[in-house]
Write an enzyme that holds these catalytic residues in place. Structure first.
Site, mmCIF file in Angstrom:
data_model
loop_
_atom_site.group_PDB
_atom_site.id
_atom_site.type_symbol
_atom_site.label_atom_id
_atom_site.label_comp_id
_atom_site.label_asym_id
_atom_site.label_seq_id
_atom_site.Cartn_x
_atom_site.Cartn_y
_atom_site.Cartn_z
ATOM 1 N N ASN A 11 -88.769 62.580 4.915
ATOM 2 C CA ASN A 11 -88.986 63.446 6.076
ATOM 3 C C ASN A 11 -89.760 64.661 5.560
ATOM 4 O OD1 ASN A 11 -88.893 65.173 8.236
ATOM 5 N ND2 ASN A 11 -86.664 65.431 8.243
ATOM 6 N N LYS A 13 -91.040 67.038 7.174
ATOM 7 C CA LYS A 13 -90.863 68.262 7.979
ATOM 8 C C LYS A 13 -92.238 68.905 8.240
ATOM 9 C CE LYS A 13 -86.191 68.468 6.230
ATOM 10 N NZ LYS A 13 -85.012 69.228 5.866
ATOM 11 N N HIS A 97 -82.283 65.254 14.170
ATOM 12 C CA HIS A 97 -82.165 65.941 12.879
ATOM 13 C C HIS A 97 -81.448 67.273 13.090
ATOM 14 C CE1 HIS A 97 -83.201 68.064 9.215
ATOM 15 N NE2 HIS A 97 -83.380 66.883 8.686
ATOM 16 N N GLU A 99 -82.043 70.119 12.099
ATOM 17 C CA GLU A 99 -82.943 71.246 12.421
ATOM 18 C C GLU A 99 -83.329 71.220 13.901
ATOM 19 O OE1 GLU A 99 -85.653 70.403 9.221
ATOM 20 O OE2 GLU A 99 -84.049 70.945 7.833
ATOM 21 N N GLU A 169 -76.306 63.227 7.540
ATOM 22 C CA GLU A 169 -76.837 64.392 6.837
ATOM 23 C C GLU A 169 -75.906 65.575 7.047
ATOM 24 O OE1 GLU A 169 -81.395 63.966 6.120
ATOM 25 O OE2 GLU A 169 -81.064 65.072 7.955
ATOM 26 N N GLY A 175 -81.328 70.838 2.036
ATOM 27 C CA GLY A 175 -82.166 71.877 1.441
ATOM 28 C C GLY A 175 -81.405 72.891 0.603
ATOM 29 N N SER A 210 -80.211 66.960 0.006
ATOM 30 C CA SER A 210 -80.421 67.223 -1.420
ATOM 31 C C SER A 210 -80.427 65.952 -2.278
ATOM 32 C CB SER A 210 -79.387 68.227 -1.942
ATOM 33 O OG SER A 210 -79.561 69.472 -1.281
HETATM 34 P P1 13P Z 1 -83.475 67.878 1.565
HETATM 35 O O1 13P Z 1 -83.622 66.520 0.896
HETATM 36 O O2 13P Z 1 -84.590 68.797 1.261
HETATM 37 O O3 13P Z 1 -82.119 68.443 1.343
HETATM 38 O O4 13P Z 1 -83.587 67.604 3.150
HETATM 39 C C1 13P Z 1 -82.819 66.619 3.722
HETATM 40 C C2 13P Z 1 -83.301 66.357 5.093
HETATM 41 O O5 13P Z 1 -83.181 67.209 5.959
HETATM 42 C C3 13P Z 1 -83.959 65.083 5.371
HETATM 43 O O6 13P Z 1 -84.092 64.851 6.735
#
Ligand code: 13P
Length: 252
Positions: A11, A13, A97, A99, A169, A175, A210
């Site tokens: 992803n 982003k 997601h 976010e 997740e 992150g 992560s």
């Molecule tokens: P990270 O791998 O950067 O923690 O992000 C995970 C994520 O949000 C994947 O959709």
């Protein structure tokens, strides 16, 4: 040997310039022959067509979207249509997601509309669930996930259930550099699978939060973890290659 195909899904982003994309695929193409797992990438919407073209040439990576609208078509400036994605030949779309849930206020009810519409147009859906730190610390993890599943996945026609994939997740792991332990992830994945009423054994359940080359192997050796949804580490070809390499080994 895994019963289900291992999927490594990047992803991206709101990241990557055209130059970075070009560099990424040059590096990735070097591992083409070794790829046994599924390698998927969801770039920014504006880059989907470009990535589709590159992926078509290299032949090994499938492209998806990070989001789609809950509306079929019409006056919705700036939105991404599920029909438009299907028209482009996009393989999958990520829905819900964390976010999108937290920054854009997307509720389980709204996400249910997106899930149903994307599936109606034949897109595979990676539906994301997961608890916040406060919810985990107050022992709400399983209640939260159960509601996200029961509301967000309501009324999926049985004949479209094969299009569903889930990503667990935990919000506190995204992150932050602090992944869930393999045991924490497996516990949540087993719970999720137990709540699926159709196609439960075949449904791909990804872990996200992560994920890095140095923690993927311990995650993948669990019965209910079928791959990963990867943010930061999927931006670097070297890391994504290493993750795909682990995914390929887990398939053997
Ligand atoms: P990270 O791998 O950067 O923690 O992000 C995970 C994520 O949000 C994947 O959709």
């Amino acid at each position: 040997m895994k019963k289900r195909a291992v999927h490594m899904v990047g992803n991206w982003k709101m990241n990557q310039t055209l130059e970075e994309i070009s560099h990424f695929f040059i590096e990735m193409s070097k591992m083409k022959m070794e790829l046994k797992c599924k390698a998927w990438i969801a770039p920014q919407a504006i880059h989907i067509s470009i990535l589709k073209e590159i992926a078509f040439t290299t032949g090994s990576i499938q492209i998806g979207a990070q989001n789609c609208s809950e509306h079929e078509a019409g006056a919705f400036t700036g939105e991404i249509s599920a029909l438009g994605l299907a028209d482009l030949g996009v393989e999958f779309v990520i829905v819900g997601h964390s976010e999108r849930r937290t920054l854009y206020g997307e509720s389980n009810e709204l996400l249910n509309k997106k899930v149903l519409l994307a599936m109606k147009h034949g897109l595979k859906v990676i539906y994301c669930v997961g608890e916040s730190l406060a919810e985990r610390e107050s022992n709400q993890t399983f209640n939260i996930i159960e509601t996200q599943l029961s509301v967000g996945l309501k009324n999926i026609p049985v004949e479209l259930a094969h299009l569903l994939m889930i990503a667990y997740e935990p919000v506190w792991a995204i992150g932050t550099g602090k992944s869930a332990t393999a045991a924490e992830a497996e516990e949540a994945h087993a719970f999720i699978r137990s709540k699926l009423t159709t196609n439960a054994e075949q449904t791909i359940i990804l872990y996200g939060g992560s994920v890095k080359p140095d923690n993927i192997d311990s995650l993948l050796c669990n019965e209910n973890i079928d791959g990963a949804l990867i943010g930061g580490a999927s931006l670097k070809a070297q890391d994504f290659r290493a993750l795909c390499s682990s995914g390929s080994t887990a398939m053997m």
